[in-house]
Design an enzyme around this catalytic site. Structure first.
Site, PDB file in Angstrom:
ATOM      1  N   LYS A  54       0.840  -1.208   0.000  1.00  0.00           N
ATOM      2  CA  LYS A  54       0.000   0.000   0.000  1.00  0.00           C
ATOM      3  C   LYS A  54       0.871   1.252   0.000  1.00  0.00           C
ATOM      4  O   LYS A  54       0.556   2.249  -0.651  1.00  0.00           O
ATOM      5  CB  LYS A  54      -0.919  -0.001   1.225  1.00  0.00           C
ATOM      6  CG  LYS A  54      -2.030  -1.042   1.153  1.00  0.00           C
ATOM      7  CD  LYS A  54      -3.354  -0.391   0.785  1.00  0.00           C
ATOM      8  CE  LYS A  54      -4.362  -1.414   0.329  1.00  0.00           C
ATOM      9  NZ  LYS A  54      -5.493  -1.585   1.193  1.00  0.00           N
ATOM     10  N   LYS A  91      -9.818  -1.450 -10.253  1.00  0.00           N
ATOM     11  CA  LYS A  91     -10.219  -0.130 -10.740  1.00  0.00           C
ATOM     12  C   LYS A  91      -9.073   0.861 -10.745  1.00  0.00           C
ATOM     13  O   LYS A  91      -9.129   1.861 -11.455  1.00  0.00           O
ATOM     14  CB  LYS A  91     -11.365   0.405  -9.881  1.00  0.00           C
ATOM     15  CG  LYS A  91     -12.669  -0.249 -10.279  1.00  0.00           C
ATOM     16  CD  LYS A  91     -13.812   0.711 -10.206  1.00  0.00           C
ATOM     17  CE  LYS A  91     -13.998   1.148  -8.774  1.00  0.00           C
ATOM     18  NZ  LYS A  91     -15.397   1.491  -8.531  1.00  0.00           N
ATOM     19  N   LYS A 150      -3.957  -8.141 -12.296  1.00  0.00           N
ATOM     20  CA  LYS A 150      -5.245  -8.451 -11.682  1.00  0.00           C
ATOM     21  C   LYS A 150      -6.241  -7.331 -11.985  1.00  0.00           C
ATOM     22  O   LYS A 150      -5.877  -6.159 -11.948  1.00  0.00           O
ATOM     23  CB  LYS A 150      -5.009  -8.536 -10.165  1.00  0.00           C
ATOM     24  CG  LYS A 150      -6.054  -9.300  -9.402  1.00  0.00           C
ATOM     25  CD  LYS A 150      -5.593  -9.508  -7.972  1.00  0.00           C
ATOM     26  CE  LYS A 150      -6.702  -9.088  -7.031  1.00  0.00           C
ATOM     27  NZ  LYS A 150      -6.472  -9.401  -5.648  1.00  0.00           N
TER      28      LYS A 150
HETATM   29  P1  AMP Z   1     -10.462  -5.028  -2.957  1.00  0.00           P
HETATM   30  O1  AMP Z   1     -11.460  -3.942  -3.060  1.00  0.00           O
HETATM   31  O2  AMP Z   1      -9.406  -5.040  -4.024  1.00  0.00           O
HETATM   32  O3  AMP Z   1      -9.897  -5.197  -1.579  1.00  0.00           O
HETATM   33  O4  AMP Z   1     -11.265  -6.380  -3.231  1.00  0.00           O
HETATM   34  C1  AMP Z   1     -12.337  -6.825  -2.472  1.00  0.00           C
HETATM   35  C2  AMP Z   1     -12.433  -8.320  -2.599  1.00  0.00           C
HETATM   36  O5  AMP Z   1     -12.508  -8.715  -3.971  1.00  0.00           O
HETATM   37  C3  AMP Z   1     -11.237  -9.070  -2.014  1.00  0.00           C
HETATM   38  O6  AMP Z   1     -11.697 -10.250  -1.381  1.00  0.00           O
HETATM   39  C4  AMP Z   1     -10.392  -9.402  -3.213  1.00  0.00           C
HETATM   40  O7  AMP Z   1      -9.631 -10.570  -3.027  1.00  0.00           O
HETATM   41  C5  AMP Z   1     -11.434  -9.595  -4.315  1.00  0.00           C
HETATM   42  N1  AMP Z   1     -10.867  -9.191  -5.619  1.00  0.00           N
HETATM   43  C6  AMP Z   1     -10.521  -7.936  -5.994  1.00  0.00           C
HETATM   44  N2  AMP Z   1     -10.062  -7.918  -7.269  1.00  0.00           N
HETATM   45  C7  AMP Z   1     -10.089  -9.212  -7.708  1.00  0.00           C
HETATM   46  C8  AMP Z   1      -9.749  -9.851  -8.936  1.00  0.00           C
HETATM   47  N3  AMP Z   1      -9.279  -9.169  -9.984  1.00  0.00           N
HETATM   48  N4  AMP Z   1      -9.911 -11.184  -9.025  1.00  0.00           N
HETATM   49  C9  AMP Z   1     -10.402 -11.897  -7.989  1.00  0.00           C
HETATM   50  N5  AMP Z   1     -10.749 -11.356  -6.803  1.00  0.00           N
HETATM   51  C10 AMP Z   1     -10.606 -10.024  -6.646  1.00  0.00           C
END
Ligand code: AMP
Length: 327
Positions: A115, A199, A196
């Site tokens: 981060k 956004k 991955k």
């Molecule tokens: P974040 O807002 O990135 O913390 O994501 C929220 C949840 O969605 C977490 O459990 C992440 O592991 C999952 N997540 C986010 N982006 C992806 C992705 N591209 N593929 C699979 N899981 C995702």
């Protein structure tokens, strides 16, 4: 036998995308529908203060996230759905836990390093302390199972280190937690399929669940399917995985077979996928819009969730206060 307690949450960081859905939320809905667990799911708005959002954006994102969770099928009757900041108990327990947390433990957390690299102009102490609040989120409800991907195992180990530190100092109170590993997909970006889906890469890298059919079609048209050296295309593999998740099995099989035969047409794959995604989330889009248009429905759901959460959290905090000697 009481049902095992499962807790999970998500930051209110904007419209959910298909990566969030396939990587996390689809699984939460499945776990909820199994009926084998007592489930808590929360919108982590205190955590989101460590990021870059303005107050107005945050206020909006909390409601959008709540609407999307309900529209996806999280059932307030079956699962306690709440906003973290509605319960001051989270930050109170966070403080207590921070006083039994060795600095060295926090310094080892890899998420802080990641981060800090992402937001070099805002490396705040909240980012550093984030795992302590996360441990409080879990322990406040005596959750013993936390659904995580493999990459988050470090956070659970950290929480168990805190459990041991607290129990050593104040007596056996918290039970250790366990990961609830489940098979979830890793969805890749549409425009940079080696990364991955996120956004932070840009709006056109992601398919949002709320995207209208026209937007889905436009974004998929631009999706990268070319290969660097003529080998297997990671972009096409990603689109095929999405097709498998969202299209009827027969349609997926046709394209998977064409891929094996080497005569797949990517423009057709993209059209089929656009139709499948639009269709899969059509009821979701309608319900999301209804919830956001209603002045009362979401506030009532969230107030009810907070009340249910509070009945457990308040008891934990009263016990903690006695254990540490402030009451
Ligand atoms: P974040 O807002 O990135 O913390 O994501 C929220 C949840 O969605 C977490 O459990 C992440 O592991 C999952 N997540 C986010 N982006 C992806 C992705 N591209 N593929 C699979 N899981 C995702």
């Amino acid at each position: 036998m009481p049902k095992p307690i499962v807790l999970s949450g998500i930051q209110p960081t904007g419209n959910l995308h298909v990566g969030n859905y396939l990587g996390a939320l689809q699984n939460i809905v499945k776990l909820q529908n199994l009926g084998d667990y007592q489930m808590y799911y929360f919108i982590a708005d205190w955590h989101s203060l460590t990021g870059e959002m303005t107050a107005a954006e945050r206020r909006r994102q909390i409601m959008i996230t709540a609407a999307e969770l309900v529209a996806l099928g999280l059932e307030p009757e079956q699962l306690t759905l709440f906003v973290q900041s509605h319960l001051p108990e989270h930050t109170e327990l966070g403080w207590v836990l921070s006083t039994v947390t060795p600095m060295a433990l926090l310094q080892r957390m890899t998420q802080f390093k990641d981060k800090a690299e992402q937001q070099t102009k805002n490396i705040n102490a909240g980012l550093f302390n984030y795992p302590v609040l996360q441990a409080a989120d879990i322990l406040l409800y005596h959750a013993t199972l936390v659904p995580v991907g493999e990459d988050q195992a470090q956070h659970l180990e950290f929480t168990n280190d805190i459990v041991r530190a607290f129990n050593r100092r104040y007596g056996d109170y918290f039970a250790p937690i366990k990961p609830l590993f489940t098979k979830t997909a890793r969805v890749m970006s549409l425009l940079a399929p080696e990364k991955k889906m996120s956004k932070s890469l840009g709006a056109d890298h992601v398919l949002e669940l709320a995207d209208e059919p026209k937007a889905i079609e436009r974004k998929l048209k631009r999706a990268v399917t070319a290969t660097a050296g003529g080998g297997k295309s990671p972009g096409a593999a990603n689109l095929l995985e999405l097709l498998q998740a969202f299209a009827p099995a027969k349609i997926y099989q046709e394209f998977a077979e064409a891929e094996r035969q080497g005569n797949i047409r990517y423009s057709e794959l993209k059209q089929a996928l656009a139709a499948a995604v639009s269709d899969y989330f059509s009821a979701f889009r309608k319900r999301r819009a209804e919830l956001l248009a209603s002045p009362r429905e979401l506030p009532e759901i969230l107030a009810q969730g907070a009340e249910r959460a509070r009945s457990v959290a308040a008891k934990t905090i009263a016990e903690i206060r006695r254990l540490v000697g402030v009451r």
